[in-house]
Write an enzyme that holds these catalytic residues in place. Structure first.
Site, PDB file in Angstrom:
ATOM      1  N   PHE A  57       0.809  -1.225   0.000  1.00 26.17           N
ATOM      2  CA  PHE A  57       0.000   0.000   0.000  1.00 26.17           C
ATOM      3  C   PHE A  57       0.841   1.275   0.000  1.00 26.17           C
ATOM      4  O   PHE A  57       0.292   2.378   0.040  1.00 26.17           O
ATOM      5  CB  PHE A  57      -0.986  -0.003   1.181  1.00 26.17           C
ATOM      6  CG  PHE A  57      -0.348  -0.246   2.528  1.00 26.17           C
ATOM      7  CD1 PHE A  57      -0.354  -1.510   3.099  1.00 26.17           C
ATOM      8  CD2 PHE A  57       0.259   0.790   3.221  1.00 26.17           C
ATOM      9  CE1 PHE A  57       0.233  -1.737   4.353  1.00 26.17           C
ATOM     10  CE2 PHE A  57       0.841   0.577   4.474  1.00 26.17           C
ATOM     11  CZ  PHE A  57       0.827  -0.690   5.034  1.00 26.17           C
ATOM     12  N   ARG A  85       0.115  11.173  21.092  1.00 25.94           N
ATOM     13  CA  ARG A  85      -0.257   9.862  20.536  1.00 25.94           C
ATOM     14  C   ARG A  85      -1.591   9.390  21.141  1.00 25.94           C
ATOM     15  O   ARG A  85      -2.445   8.855  20.442  1.00 25.94           O
ATOM     16  CB  ARG A  85       0.834   8.815  20.812  1.00 25.94           C
ATOM     17  CG  ARG A  85       2.063   8.948  19.943  1.00 25.94           C
ATOM     18  CD  ARG A  85       1.842   8.588  18.489  1.00 25.94           C
ATOM     19  NE  ARG A  85       1.771   7.170  18.246  1.00 25.94           N
ATOM     20  CZ  ARG A  85       1.863   6.627  17.033  1.00 25.94           C
ATOM     21  NH1 ARG A  85       2.010   7.395  15.946  1.00 25.94           N
ATOM     22  NH2 ARG A  85       1.777   5.340  16.871  1.00 25.94           N
ATOM     23  N   THR A  91      -4.207   3.779  14.593  1.00 26.42           N
ATOM     24  CA  THR A  91      -3.986   4.106  13.173  1.00 26.42           C
ATOM     25  C   THR A  91      -5.288   4.062  12.377  1.00 26.42           C
ATOM     26  O   THR A  91      -5.590   4.994  11.618  1.00 26.42           O
ATOM     27  CB  THR A  91      -2.965   3.117  12.565  1.00 26.42           C
ATOM     28  OG1 THR A  91      -1.762   3.169  13.336  1.00 26.42           O
ATOM     29  CG2 THR A  91      -2.677   3.461  11.110  1.00 26.42           C
ATOM     30  N   ARG A 102      -8.475  10.641  15.601  1.00 25.97           N
ATOM     31  CA  ARG A 102      -8.849   9.688  14.552  1.00 25.97           C
ATOM     32  C   ARG A 102     -10.205   9.044  14.861  1.00 25.97           C
ATOM     33  O   ARG A 102     -10.998   8.786  13.952  1.00 25.97           O
ATOM     34  CB  ARG A 102      -7.756   8.634  14.403  1.00 25.97           C
ATOM     35  CG  ARG A 102      -6.484   9.193  13.746  1.00 25.97           C
ATOM     36  CD  ARG A 102      -5.330   8.230  13.869  1.00 25.97           C
ATOM     37  NE  ARG A 102      -4.153   8.647  13.109  1.00 25.97           N
ATOM     38  CZ  ARG A 102      -2.967   8.058  13.203  1.00 25.97           C
ATOM     39  NH1 ARG A 102      -2.801   7.035  14.023  1.00 25.97           N
ATOM     40  NH2 ARG A 102      -1.944   8.489  12.478  1.00 25.97           N
ATOM     41  N   ASN A 112      -6.295   9.158   7.793  1.00 24.87           N
ATOM     42  CA  ASN A 112      -6.500   9.231   9.248  1.00 24.87           C
ATOM     43  C   ASN A 112      -6.048  10.563   9.858  1.00 24.87           C
ATOM     44  O   ASN A 112      -5.598  10.631  10.989  1.00 24.87           O
ATOM     45  CB  ASN A 112      -5.874   8.018   9.938  1.00 24.87           C
ATOM     46  CG  ASN A 112      -4.397   7.895   9.651  1.00 24.87           C
ATOM     47  OD1 ASN A 112      -3.815   8.773   9.022  1.00 24.87           O
ATOM     48  ND2 ASN A 112      -3.783   6.836  10.125  1.00 24.87           N
ATOM     49  N   HIS A 115      -0.525  12.800  11.366  1.00 25.63           N
ATOM     50  CA  HIS A 115       0.615  11.997  11.813  1.00 25.63           C
ATOM     51  C   HIS A 115       1.081  12.579  13.130  1.00 25.63           C
ATOM     52  O   HIS A 115       1.057  13.798  13.316  1.00 25.63           O
ATOM     53  CB  HIS A 115       1.758  12.075  10.793  1.00 25.63           C
ATOM     54  CG  HIS A 115       3.063  11.612  11.378  1.00 25.63           C
ATOM     55  ND1 HIS A 115       3.427  10.286  11.440  1.00 25.63           N
ATOM     56  CD2 HIS A 115       4.078  12.305  11.981  1.00 25.63           C
ATOM     57  CE1 HIS A 115       4.602  10.183  12.035  1.00 25.63           C
ATOM     58  NE2 HIS A 115       5.021  11.393  12.382  1.00 25.63           N
TER      59      HIS A 115
HETATM   60  P1  ADP Z   1       0.714   5.621  12.619  1.00 27.72           P
HETATM   61  O1  ADP Z   1       0.447   6.755  11.655  1.00 27.72           O
HETATM   62  O2  ADP Z   1      -0.473   5.343  13.503  1.00 27.72           O
HETATM   63  O3  ADP Z   1       1.990   5.823  13.409  1.00 27.72           O
HETATM   64  P2  ADP Z   1       2.041   3.658  10.831  1.00 27.72           P
HETATM   65  O4  ADP Z   1       3.362   4.290  11.087  1.00 27.72           O
HETATM   66  O5  ADP Z   1       1.924   2.165  10.950  1.00 27.72           O
HETATM   67  O6  ADP Z   1       0.880   4.269  11.771  1.00 27.72           O
HETATM   68  O7  ADP Z   1       1.553   4.028   9.355  1.00 27.72           O
HETATM   69  C1  ADP Z   1       1.789   5.305   8.820  1.00 27.72           C
HETATM   70  C2  ADP Z   1       0.602   5.703   7.969  1.00 27.72           C
HETATM   71  O8  ADP Z   1       0.502   4.831   6.849  1.00 27.72           O
HETATM   72  C3  ADP Z   1      -0.744   5.574   8.673  1.00 27.72           C
HETATM   73  O9  ADP Z   1      -1.034   6.695   9.485  1.00 27.72           O
HETATM   74  C4  ADP Z   1      -1.703   5.441   7.515  1.00 27.72           C
HETATM   75  O10 ADP Z   1      -2.005   6.710   6.939  1.00 27.72           O
HETATM   76  C5  ADP Z   1      -0.873   4.634   6.518  1.00 27.72           C
HETATM   77  N1  ADP Z   1      -1.183   3.194   6.627  1.00 27.72           N
HETATM   78  C6  ADP Z   1      -0.752   2.330   7.593  1.00 27.72           C
HETATM   79  N2  ADP Z   1      -1.219   1.086   7.370  1.00 27.72           N
HETATM   80  C7  ADP Z   1      -1.970   1.162   6.225  1.00 27.72           C
HETATM   81  C8  ADP Z   1      -2.717   0.217   5.448  1.00 27.72           C
HETATM   82  N3  ADP Z   1      -2.789  -1.070   5.793  1.00 27.72           N
HETATM   83  N4  ADP Z   1      -3.348   0.657   4.346  1.00 27.72           N
HETATM   84  C9  ADP Z   1      -3.278   1.961   3.971  1.00 27.72           C
HETATM   85  N5  ADP Z   1      -2.572   2.904   4.644  1.00 27.72           N
HETATM   86  C10 ADP Z   1      -1.929   2.517   5.763  1.00 27.72           C
END
Ligand code: ADP
Length: 154
Positions: A57, A85, A91, A102, A112, A115
């Site tokens: 993705f 956080r 996420t 979120r 979402n 960041h």
């Molecule tokens: P976070 O933003 O909660 O720290 P991650 O670092 O795992 O989470 O992921 C970064 C960003 O990548 C997420 O905020 C989201 O926008 C995107 N993302 C994560 N997992 C997916 C997924 N399975 N499909 C689509 N987008 C994703």
């Protein structure tokens, strides 16, 4: 005192949620240490999301994060990284707790809204990825004694 990096993703920019979310952070007692608007590109996103570049993705994340300019912001406060956080939530917006950003504004794993840095090391690296030293402001808000006990300020 800790400092953490927020990105208002295109989903926040396009939906007009930026002011509302900044108000939440300010009401909580976090202090803005830097803020600016920028257009992200593939180079900076490959660095920022290095842990995801091999995921199927990732091209979709690139499209999503370059769909419009973003606003990047530094927030300062005691334990700011963890506090932000917790306010951000899980996420996937569909699983994020109600009351979190979120949880209240997102129905998506990808779209979402914001960041937020996830650790002290990440916050440090992300601060320098998005801000020059002269874009970061160190000032003491007059309300400081009403935000924390002196013993918490260290
Ligand atoms: P976070 O933003 O909660 O720290 P991650 O670092 O795992 O989470 O992921 C970064 C960003 O990548 C997420 O905020 C989201 O926008 C995107 N993302 C994560 N997992 C997916 C997924 N399975 N499909 C689509 N987008 C994703």
């Amino acid at each position: 005192m800790e400092q953490t990096l927020i990105i208002f993703k295109p989903s926040a920019m396009q939906r007009g949620l930026v002011g509302h979310i900044i108000a939440r952070f300010q009401q909580k007692g976090l202090v803005i240490a830097g803020i600016k608007m920028m257009q992200l590109d593939e180079k900076i996103l490959r660095e920022h999301y290095a842990h995801l570049v091999d995921k199927p993705f990732f091209p979709s994340i690139l499209n999503s994060m370059t769909a419009s300019p973003v606003i990047v912001m530094l927030l300062r406060g005691v334990d700011a990284i963890n506090v932000v956080r917790l306010m951000t939530g899980a996420t996937n917006g569909r699983q994020a707790a109600p009351g979190t950003i979120r949880g209240d504004f997102s129905m998506s794993n990808q779209e979402n809204i914001i960041h937020a840095s996830s650790s002290v090391e990440d916050a440090e690296a992300e601060t320098h990825r998005f801000f020059k030293d002269d874009e970061i402001f160190d000032y003491t808000p007059f309300l400081t004694p009403f935000l924390n006990a002196a013993s918490e300020l260290g």
